[in-house]
Scaffold this motif. Structure first.
Motif, PDB file in Angstrom:
ATOM      1  N   ILE A 250      39.654 -25.518 -48.784  1.00 32.36           N
ATOM      2  CA  ILE A 250      40.271 -26.515 -47.839  1.00 32.36           C
ATOM      3  C   ILE A 250      41.831 -26.065 -47.942  1.00 32.36           C
ATOM      4  O   ILE A 250      42.455 -25.910 -48.547  1.00 32.36           O
ATOM      5  CB  ILE A 250      40.388 -28.141 -48.524  1.00 32.36           C
ATOM      6  N   VAL A 251      42.225 -25.666 -46.376  1.00 31.96           N
ATOM      7  CA  VAL A 251      43.327 -24.979 -46.455  1.00 31.96           C
ATOM      8  C   VAL A 251      44.120 -25.737 -45.205  1.00 31.96           C
ATOM      9  O   VAL A 251      43.371 -26.411 -44.326  1.00 31.96           O
ATOM     10  CB  VAL A 251      43.434 -23.297 -46.027  1.00 31.96           C
ATOM     11  N   SER A 252      45.308 -25.461 -45.101  1.00 29.61           N
ATOM     12  CA  SER A 252      46.003 -25.838 -43.853  1.00 29.61           C
ATOM     13  C   SER A 252      46.865 -24.914 -43.148  1.00 29.61           C
ATOM     14  O   SER A 252      47.942 -24.508 -43.559  1.00 29.61           O
ATOM     15  CB  SER A 252      47.108 -27.095 -44.279  1.00 29.61           C
ATOM     16  N   LYS A 253      46.297 -24.111 -42.235  1.00 30.60           N
ATOM     17  CA  LYS A 253      46.995 -22.938 -41.397  1.00 30.60           C
ATOM     18  C   LYS A 253      47.013 -23.175 -39.939  1.00 30.60           C
ATOM     19  O   LYS A 253      46.366 -23.671 -39.592  1.00 30.60           O
ATOM     20  CB  LYS A 253      46.089 -21.834 -41.810  1.00 30.60           C
ATOM     21  N   VAL A 254      48.102 -22.585 -39.562  1.00 34.47           N
ATOM     22  CA  VAL A 254      48.325 -22.708 -38.187  1.00 34.47           C
ATOM     23  C   VAL A 254      48.138 -21.289 -37.660  1.00 34.47           C
ATOM     24  O   VAL A 254      48.686 -20.407 -38.123  1.00 34.47           O
ATOM     25  CB  VAL A 254      49.792 -23.364 -37.765  1.00 34.47           C
ATOM     26  N   ASP A 255      47.279 -21.322 -36.677  1.00 36.18           N
ATOM     27  CA  ASP A 255      47.297 -19.823 -35.679  1.00 36.18           C
ATOM     28  C   ASP A 255      48.760 -19.795 -35.073  1.00 36.18           C
ATOM     29  O   ASP A 255      49.062 -20.279 -34.206  1.00 36.18           O
ATOM     30  CB  ASP A 255      46.127 -19.953 -34.855  1.00 36.18           C
ATOM     31  N   HIS A 256      49.377 -18.652 -35.624  1.00 35.18           N
ATOM     32  CA  HIS A 256      50.855 -18.321 -35.350  1.00 35.18           C
ATOM     33  C   HIS A 256      50.817 -17.961 -33.618  1.00 35.18           C
ATOM     34  O   HIS A 256      51.706 -18.297 -33.120  1.00 35.18           O
ATOM     35  CB  HIS A 256      51.236 -17.468 -36.131  1.00 35.18           C
ATOM     36  N   GLN A 257      49.852 -17.138 -33.406  1.00 36.13           N
ATOM     37  CA  GLN A 257      49.441 -16.527 -31.999  1.00 36.13           C
ATOM     38  C   GLN A 257      49.357 -17.957 -31.094  1.00 36.13           C
ATOM     39  O   GLN A 257      49.980 -17.852 -30.006  1.00 36.13           O
ATOM     40  CB  GLN A 257      48.576 -15.631 -31.820  1.00 36.13           C
ATOM     41  N   GLU A 258      48.556 -18.611 -31.446  1.00 36.90           N
ATOM     42  CA  GLU A 258      48.490 -20.036 -30.323  1.00 36.90           C
ATOM     43  C   GLU A 258      49.636 -20.793 -30.382  1.00 36.90           C
ATOM     44  O   GLU A 258      49.868 -21.331 -29.372  1.00 36.90           O
ATOM     45  CB  GLU A 258      47.288 -20.637 -30.973  1.00 36.90           C
ATOM     46  N   ALA A 259      50.429 -20.749 -31.488  1.00 37.84           N
ATOM     47  CA  ALA A 259      51.771 -21.587 -31.513  1.00 37.84           C
ATOM     48  C   ALA A 259      52.447 -20.892 -30.622  1.00 37.84           C
ATOM     49  O   ALA A 259      53.410 -21.650 -29.980  1.00 37.84           O
ATOM     50  CB  ALA A 259      51.904 -21.825 -32.879  1.00 37.84           C
ATOM     51  N   GLU A 260      52.676 -19.418 -30.658  1.00 38.15           N
ATOM     52  CA  GLU A 260      53.613 -18.739 -29.867  1.00 38.15           C
ATOM     53  C   GLU A 260      53.214 -19.076 -28.378  1.00 38.15           C
ATOM     54  O   GLU A 260      54.101 -19.006 -27.705  1.00 38.15           O
ATOM     55  CB  GLU A 260      53.555 -17.212 -30.189  1.00 38.15           C
ATOM     56  N   ASN A 261      52.030 -18.706 -28.113  1.00 37.61           N
ATOM     57  CA  ASN A 261      51.650 -18.906 -26.631  1.00 37.61           C
ATOM     58  C   ASN A 261      52.070 -20.529 -26.251  1.00 37.61           C
ATOM     59  O   ASN A 261      52.340 -20.757 -24.997  1.00 37.61           O
ATOM     60  CB  ASN A 261      50.216 -18.765 -26.458  1.00 37.61           C
ATOM     61  N   ALA A 262      51.851 -21.423 -27.042  1.00 34.91           N
ATOM     62  CA  ALA A 262      52.023 -22.881 -26.793  1.00 34.91           C
ATOM     63  C   ALA A 262      53.427 -23.002 -26.296  1.00 34.91           C
ATOM     64  O   ALA A 262      54.133 -23.600 -25.495  1.00 34.91           O
ATOM     65  CB  ALA A 262      51.665 -23.712 -27.815  1.00 34.91           C
ATOM     66  N   LEU A 263      54.270 -22.444 -27.232  1.00 38.87           N
ATOM     67  CA  LEU A 263      55.922 -22.354 -27.267  1.00 38.87           C
ATOM     68  C   LEU A 263      56.128 -21.572 -25.625  1.00 38.87           C
ATOM     69  O   LEU A 263      56.977 -22.179 -25.135  1.00 38.87           O
ATOM     70  CB  LEU A 263      56.566 -21.736 -28.289  1.00 38.87           C
ATOM     71  N   ASN A 264      55.757 -20.513 -25.459  1.00 37.22           N
ATOM     72  CA  ASN A 264      56.076 -19.843 -24.135  1.00 37.22           C
ATOM     73  C   ASN A 264      55.565 -20.614 -23.027  1.00 37.22           C
ATOM     74  O   ASN A 264      56.338 -20.895 -21.845  1.00 37.22           O
ATOM     75  CB  ASN A 264      55.305 -18.634 -24.175  1.00 37.22           C
ATOM     76  N   GLN A 265      54.342 -21.515 -22.837  1.00 38.89           N
ATOM     77  CA  GLN A 265      53.954 -22.316 -21.997  1.00 38.89           C
ATOM     78  C   GLN A 265      55.105 -23.386 -21.916  1.00 38.89           C
ATOM     79  O   GLN A 265      55.439 -23.902 -20.653  1.00 38.89           O
ATOM     80  CB  GLN A 265      52.765 -22.850 -22.261  1.00 38.89           C
ATOM     81  N   ALA A 266      55.454 -23.837 -22.996  1.00 38.87           N
ATOM     82  CA  ALA A 266      56.487 -25.071 -22.925  1.00 38.87           C
ATOM     83  C   ALA A 266      57.680 -24.496 -22.313  1.00 38.87           C
ATOM     84  O   ALA A 266      58.380 -25.395 -21.663  1.00 38.87           O
ATOM     85  CB  ALA A 266      56.718 -25.464 -24.351  1.00 38.87           C
ATOM     86  N   ARG A 267      58.063 -23.384 -22.709  1.00 38.08           N
ATOM     87  CA  ARG A 267      59.569 -22.915 -22.346  1.00 38.08           C
ATOM     88  C   ARG A 267      59.401 -22.683 -20.724  1.00 38.08           C
ATOM     89  O   ARG A 267      60.381 -23.067 -20.017  1.00 38.08           O
ATOM     90  CB  ARG A 267      59.699 -21.594 -22.943  1.00 38.08           C
TER      91      ARG A 267
END
Length: 139
Positions: free
Chosen positions: A8-25
């Motif tokens: 049981i872990v809690s990890k964020v896919d950094h690439q997906e977070a980066e893509n979401a940030l670029n879309q938000a920008r």
């Protein structure tokens, strides 16, 4: 027969977070209500920094970023959003950290919840920032 286990872990896919940030920008740059307000969202080390000229706009930028994360399948429960704080001049800053691991307190709660169910032959143990669950059967 070998024991079955899972982590049981809690990890964020950094690439997906980066893509979401670029879309938000891109959306913030194009939206009429953000024109000329100095609203921005960008990486600041391992966290995301939101800037705007008012507290309400900083919250609106966070909403845009969260909606992009949701569309990309990144859970927003992994966000640790601080409160907007006044920066220099007429800007507001908001620092958002992405939780990449379970902290010790959360690990203890997960292990306690598993043990409270009183499953037979199931063992849960804390290994760093993960919880390993081991059982003789897959069920």
């Amino acid at each position: 027969m070998a024991d079955s286990s899972f982590d049981i872990v809690s990890k964020v896919d950094h690439q997906e977070a980066e893509n979401a940030l670029n879309q938000a920008r891109k959306e913030i740059e194009q939206r009429y209500d953000f024109k000329g307000t100095g609203a921005s969202v960008e990486w600041s080390g391992e966290s995301v920094l939101i800037k705007a000229n008012t507290e309400e706009r900083a919250k609106a930028v966070l909403d845009v970023f969260q909606s992009k994360l949701i569309k990309r399948g990144v859970p927003v429960k992994n966000l640790d959003a601080g409160e907007p704080v006044p920066g220099g001049g007429d800007t507001w800053h908001r620092d958002i950290r992405l939780k990449q691991a379970l902290d010790g307190e959360t690990c203890k709660k997960v292990v306690a919840a598993i043990k409270a169910q009183k499953f037979k032959k199931i063992q849960a143990s804390i290994q760093g920032d993960t919880v390993r669950v081991v059982s003789p059967s897959k069920d």
